[in-house]
Design a protein around this motif. Structure first.
Motif, PDB file in Angstrom:
ATOM      1  N   ARG A  52     148.123  25.697  29.920  1.00  0.00           N
ATOM      2  CA  ARG A  52     148.784  25.285  31.163  1.00  0.00           C
ATOM      3  C   ARG A  52     149.820  26.322  31.589  1.00  0.00           C
ATOM      4  O   ARG A  52     149.919  26.679  32.756  1.00  0.00           O
ATOM      5  N   ARG A  56     148.244  27.325  35.045  1.00  0.00           N
ATOM      6  CA  ARG A  56     148.626  26.417  36.140  1.00  0.00           C
ATOM      7  C   ARG A  56     150.123  26.329  36.401  1.00  0.00           C
ATOM      8  O   ARG A  56     150.525  26.053  37.518  1.00  0.00           O
ATOM      9  N   ARG A  57     150.950  26.533  35.399  1.00  0.00           N
ATOM     10  CA  ARG A  57     152.393  26.368  35.562  1.00  0.00           C
ATOM     11  C   ARG A  57     152.934  27.466  36.472  1.00  0.00           C
ATOM     12  O   ARG A  57     152.632  28.641  36.296  1.00  0.00           O
TER      13      ARG A  57
END
Length: 82
Positions: A52, A56-57
């Motif tokens: 993540r 995505r972060r």
């Protein structure tokens, strides 16, 4: 129960980026988990967080985009070598 790092100046442990990354990992994954059922479960949790974190972060250093999005945009704007 986590002990603050005590690296010496000039060592690889004396790196603000690494310290920031480790602090985020501890805060977001390890802080509220005192014990995992086994080592594999802990590794999966950390791996899930790392995935993540890298895909995505959103990060402030790259315009609040995920690193993957930033790299895709950056590569698209590079001039071709002649």
């Amino acid at each position: 129960g986590v002990t603050q790092s005590m690296g010496k100046v000039g060592t690889s442990a004396d790196n603000s980026l690494a310290e920031s990354f480790n602090a985020a990992l501890k805060r977001e994954v390890l802080q509220n988990a005192n014990v995992w059922s086994d080592e594999a479960t802990c590794r999966r949790q950390v791996f899930r967080w790392l995935t993540r974190y890298n895909t995505r972060r959103r990060h402030s250093w790259c315009g609040h985009r995920s690193p993957n999005t930033y790299e895709t945009l950056y590569i698209a704007t590079l001039a071709s070598a002649v």
